[in-house]
Design a protein around this motif. Structure first.
Motif, mmCIF file in Angstrom:
data_model
loop_
_atom_site.group_PDB
_atom_site.id
_atom_site.type_symbol
_atom_site.label_atom_id
_atom_site.label_comp_id
_atom_site.label_asym_id
_atom_site.label_seq_id
_atom_site.Cartn_x
_atom_site.Cartn_y
_atom_site.Cartn_z
ATOM 1 N N GLY A 8 25.395 36.757 40.852
ATOM 2 C CA GLY A 8 26.045 35.576 40.287
ATOM 3 C C GLY A 8 27.328 35.891 39.539
ATOM 4 O O GLY A 8 28.107 35.003 39.238
ATOM 5 N N SER A 9 27.564 37.162 39.255
ATOM 6 C CA SER A 9 28.723 37.474 38.412
ATOM 7 C C SER A 9 30.009 37.443 39.224
ATOM 8 O O SER A 9 30.020 37.631 40.433
ATOM 9 C CB SER A 9 28.539 38.866 37.792
ATOM 10 N N GLU A 10 31.082 37.202 38.553
ATOM 11 C CA GLU A 10 32.411 37.164 39.166
ATOM 12 C C GLU A 10 32.785 38.580 39.608
ATOM 13 O O GLU A 10 32.573 39.545 38.880
ATOM 14 C CB GLU A 10 33.381 36.629 38.107
ATOM 15 N N ASP A 11 33.280 38.703 40.819
ATOM 16 C CA ASP A 11 33.491 40.029 41.348
ATOM 17 C C ASP A 11 34.923 40.536 41.207
ATOM 18 O O ASP A 11 35.869 39.825 41.485
ATOM 19 C CB ASP A 11 33.120 40.075 42.835
ATOM 20 N N THR A 12 35.006 41.782 40.755
ATOM 21 C CA THR A 12 36.269 42.503 40.831
ATOM 22 C C THR A 12 36.110 43.488 41.982
ATOM 23 O O THR A 12 35.161 44.270 42.012
ATOM 24 C CB THR A 12 36.544 43.272 39.529
ATOM 25 N N ILE A 13 37.012 43.389 42.929
ATOM 26 C CA ILE A 13 36.928 44.223 44.127
ATOM 27 C C ILE A 13 37.988 45.314 44.005
ATOM 28 O O ILE A 13 39.178 45.020 43.868
ATOM 29 C CB ILE A 13 37.170 43.358 45.393
ATOM 30 N N ARG A 14 37.524 46.564 44.044
ATOM 31 C CA ARG A 14 38.461 47.679 43.852
ATOM 32 C C ARG A 14 39.131 48.081 45.162
ATOM 33 O O ARG A 14 38.475 48.153 46.207
ATOM 34 C CB ARG A 14 37.724 48.851 43.216
ATOM 35 N N VAL A 15 40.428 48.293 45.056
ATOM 36 C CA VAL A 15 41.268 48.483 46.238
ATOM 37 C C VAL A 15 42.163 49.692 46.046
ATOM 38 O O VAL A 15 42.693 49.900 44.947
ATOM 39 C CB VAL A 15 42.179 47.241 46.410
ATOM 40 N N VAL A 16 42.304 50.504 47.093
ATOM 41 C CA VAL A 16 43.352 51.523 47.086
ATOM 42 C C VAL A 16 44.555 50.899 47.784
ATOM 43 O O VAL A 16 44.495 50.594 48.984
ATOM 44 C CB VAL A 16 42.909 52.805 47.815
ATOM 45 N N MET A 17 45.613 50.641 47.034
ATOM 46 C CA MET A 17 46.809 50.067 47.645
ATOM 47 C C MET A 17 47.437 51.131 48.542
ATOM 48 O O MET A 17 47.276 52.335 48.319
ATOM 49 C CB MET A 17 47.789 49.617 46.558
ATOM 50 N N GLY A 18 48.146 50.683 49.575
ATOM 51 C CA GLY A 18 48.772 51.646 50.475
ATOM 52 C C GLY A 18 48.956 51.052 51.855
ATOM 53 O O GLY A 18 49.193 49.844 51.971
ATOM 54 N N LEU A 19 48.797 51.864 52.900
ATOM 55 C CA LEU A 19 49.031 51.472 54.300
ATOM 56 C C LEU A 19 50.474 50.990 54.425
ATOM 57 O O LEU A 19 51.387 51.808 54.394
ATOM 58 C CB LEU A 19 48.004 50.434 54.761
ATOM 59 N N CYS A 20 50.682 49.676 54.505
ATOM 60 C CA CYS A 20 52.057 49.168 54.610
ATOM 61 C C CYS A 20 52.463 48.411 53.350
ATOM 62 O O CYS A 20 53.231 47.450 53.423
ATOM 63 C CB CYS A 20 52.182 48.260 55.827
ATOM 64 N N ASP A 21 51.958 48.813 52.198
ATOM 65 C CA ASP A 21 52.296 48.057 50.986
ATOM 66 C C ASP A 21 53.755 48.239 50.575
ATOM 67 O O ASP A 21 54.237 47.518 49.708
ATOM 68 C CB ASP A 21 51.347 48.376 49.821
#
Lengths: 300, 324, 82
Positions: B174-187
């Motif tokens: 039920g909790s609000e989700d923080t989704i962890r991301v490695v930025m990159g590829l074509c950023d």
């Protein structure tokens, strides 16, 4: 008169990018060229051959490649180091590979893609022309006839397979000034017939199954590129026909031939016309026209 | 044999996935929440790669032809056996002839039903995972329907009724989700501001989010997040286009809206990808329900590796505890 | 006469009163319905859940518009049992 060569492009240093904890994406160039694609093919073939630990997927793409790995077996920085070594060691002027040459018959301007494209004129750059008429015009051809001749006139390299299983992106094996370029639809269509031959950017694609799509529609092939039931002999080992590095010869056929091939495909009796060549990029760069002609001679 | 009496909204046979065919356009498929899938398997004495049923929002109704040991993990769909409520995240004994029923999930989107011995449908390319787009794997390559009969494999001899896990193993869906991301590829295609917008926006999970991709909505014009440039040869005309490339599973594809690619993903294409969700968080996202919001948090690749390692350690410990 | 029965959305999604944009609605306000009749759909993740009534009666009111977003627990329509 000597034929025109294809100039090798000088590529920038590859960009090694982390796809989170389990992928490495390597961009060899931002723009499409045979140089970039052959490098992607050579490096990924070499990665497969080396049997590195923890490699899950190795996928070449048009001007880049993607590796999925298990970080429990190889750390991303160690993998990148291995990839850099391979990049240093491979001599692209010497690199060759065994390629299949595949005959893909196409009924250009067929009734099915015609019906579809007419339904979606409001999503197209030029609502008053067909996709073939538009593509011919913006590429400086007199009309569809001449345009189709050019598209079927030289083979196309499978530079990437994906989006959905079996969909090949192919890049025509001609010098840059003869490359066809057509933008995708302004708004993607919600329909495309299966086996449609479409074009977007600098690539021809064959849609394995019906679905949405934004590529310009040129024709339809009676043969399958995906055979989930593996009913045709050619698919005995894999449900997907094209692989990166294959060479496709789009051959213009008429409606009668389309119907008779389709009948054979549906009854499971169709035998694909496929030859094998030792593909030499250097030869191709030096004399693209005569070399590709020679390649297609392995077909019946 | 499991007899399906009602299919539920979207129920498929899934496992750890089908690998080795990405280069011909074949995504891995498999359970989108590997955490719940694996724990359900361990509880009934199966290894991680045994096939379970992945149930979305509302589960199926099914009848057991033989005695069985089952476990239900993931979103709580209030399972009941012949009308009697049973515990989740616990190995439950079932008698031949009993029926298992589910209610609608109140929190989380997906639950997994494991059966000791695993759902023993035939493998396709070394996996039982269902990939509905081309209709392979699982049961006839499709979602389950009334009348389907699923074979069950041979259970491990020592699987125990009543096996369970500690409360702290069970996620709070039920909790609000923080989704962890490695930025990159074509950023590199994003402006600094565009990057800030991607990471600073509360994204709403769309109604169309599914196993192919989690589409995310917000009042943001995606083209505005991109650097202007003269498009390179072969890349297509839109600023969000790149020369077609392979998409990592978990990558954020910028196709008019951010789409996080899930396990039935399209394997490649011409939209810029700008980061990749850390592998354990792909399962967290898959428990996100339509209209819930998520935010992205940028982490380094080293942090991502640590997150994965502790996820693996936790599952290894549970496996050790339950399978010995 | 029994009180109106409220039918709630069991899941989030989009509320549809028609099987297809071209087709007529499943039910109008004032229509007689039998227990088990389908009166609407909720579409989520490209799947569709049938919204059915569990009693014979008359549809008294649709409380949400066609194609609007609904959350689990939202009241969708009311039925007066007969």
């Amino acid at each position: 008169m000597g034929e025109s060569r294809i100039e090798r492009q000088s590529l920038p240093s590859p960009r090694y990018e982390y796809g989170a904890d389990d992928h490495v994406f390597v961009e060899l160039a931002e723009s499409m060229s045979f140089t970039a694609n052959f490098k992607a093919q050579a490096i990924t073939q070499e990665v497969r051959g080396r049997d590195l630990p923890g490699i899950v997927e190795v996928a070449p793409s048009n001007a880049s490649y993607l590796i999925h790995f298990d970080p429990g077996q190889i750390q991303p920085d160690d993998l990148i180091e291995d990839l850099r070594d391979i990049e240093d060691e491979i001599d692209l002027t010497e690199y060759t590979w065994e390629a299949r040459v595949i005959d893909i018959p196409v009924l250009y301007d067929d009734p099915w893609t015609h019906e579809t494209l007419m339904k979606f004129r409001d999503r197209h750059q030029d609502p008053d022309a067909t996709d073939l008429e538009y593509s011919a015009r913006i590429n400086g051809f007199d009309g569809p006839e001449e345009f189709i001749e050019a598209h079927a006139g030289a083979p196309h390299m499978v530079t990437m397979v994906g989006f959905v299983p079996g969909l090949p992106w192919t890049f025509q094996m001609v010098p840059r000034d003869q490359q066809i370029e057509v933008p995708k639809y302004v708004q993607p269509r919600t329909e495309t017939p299966s086996r449609a031959v479409g074009f977007g950017g600098a690539f021809t694609a064959i849609y394995p199954v019906q679905g949405a799509g934004g590529y310009q529609l040129f024709g339809r092939t009676p043969v399958e590129v995906l055979d989930v039931g593996q009913e045709l002999d050619t698919f005995a080992d894999s449900m997907v026909l094209p692989n990166p590095g294959d060479i496709i010869n789009f051959r213009r056929i008429d409606r009668d031939e389309y119907d008779s091939i389709r009948e054979e495909v549906e009854s499971g009796e169709y035998g694909y016309d496929i030859g094998t060549v030792d593909f030499e990029p250097e030869e191709f760069f030096e004399r693209p026209e005569s070399y590709t002609q020679q390649l297609t001679e392995v077909l019946d | 044999m499991l007899r399906i009496k009602e299919g539920g909204l979207s129920t498929t046979v899934q496992d750890t996935g089908r690998f080795g065919n990405y280069h011909i356009g074949m995504p891995p498929s498999g359970a989108v929440d590997q955490y719940a899938h694996r724990i359900a398997n361990f509880l009934v004495g199966n290894e991680a790669d045994a096939a379970t049923l992945e149930m979305t929002y509302s589960g199926p109704t099914l009848e057991f032809e033989e005695d069985a040991l089952i476990a239900v993990c993931g979103a709580d769909m209030s399972p009941s056996l012949d009308g009697e409520a049973v515990s989740t995240w616990t190995a439950i004994g079932v008698d031949a002839g009993q029926s298992l029923e589910f209610q609608f999930a109140t929190e989380g989107a997906r639950a997994y039903l494991a059966v000791a011995g695993g759902v023993d449908v035939e493998q396709v390319m070394e996996s039982r995972a269902t990939y509905t787009l081309i209709g392979i794997g699982g049961y006839e390559g499709r979602t389950l329907e009334a009348g389907d009969e699923l074979p069950v494999g041979e259970p491990a001899a020592d699987a125990q009724e009543g096996a369970t896990v500690d409360d702290d193993v069970v996620p709070d869906y039920g909790s609000e989700d923080t989704i962890r991301v490695v930025m990159g590829l074509c950023d590199y295609r994003l402006t600094d501001e565009g990057r800030d917008v991607l990471l600073g926006t509360q994204w709403k999970i769309s109604d169309e989010a599914d196993r192919v991709g989690y589409r995310l909505d917000a009042d943001v014009d995606i083209q505005d997040l991109f650097e202007e440039r003269e498009q390179p040869f072969g890349a297509g005309t839109d600023p969000t286009n790149v020369v077609d490339l392979g998409y990592p599973i978990g990558s954020i594809q910028m196709a008019g809206q951010p789409i996080v690619l899930m396990r039935d993903a399209v394997t490649g294409g011409g939209y810029a990808t700008v980061g990749t969700v850390v592998s354990p968080d792909r399962g967290t996202l898959a428990q996100g329900r339509s209209h819930e919001t998520v935010t992205f948090e940028s982490v380094s690749v080293d942090e991502a590796l640590t997150i994965r390692e502790s996820w693996n350690d936790q599952l290894d410990a549970l496996r050790e505890e339950l399978l010995g | 006469m029994a009180d109106n029965v409220i039918i709630e959305a069991p899941m989030p999604g989009v509320f549809y009163r028609r099987p297809d944009p071209e087709e007529p609605v499943f039910a109008e306000e004032g229509d007689d319905v039998d227990a088990g009749d389908k009166v609407a759909l909720i579409g989520v993740m490209k799947s569709f859940h049938d919204v059915t009534v569990d009693t014979d009666g008359v549809v008294t009111e649709f409380l949400v518009d066609n194609e609007s977003e609904v959350e689990a627990g939202d009241a969708l329509l009311t039925v007066a049992p007969s």
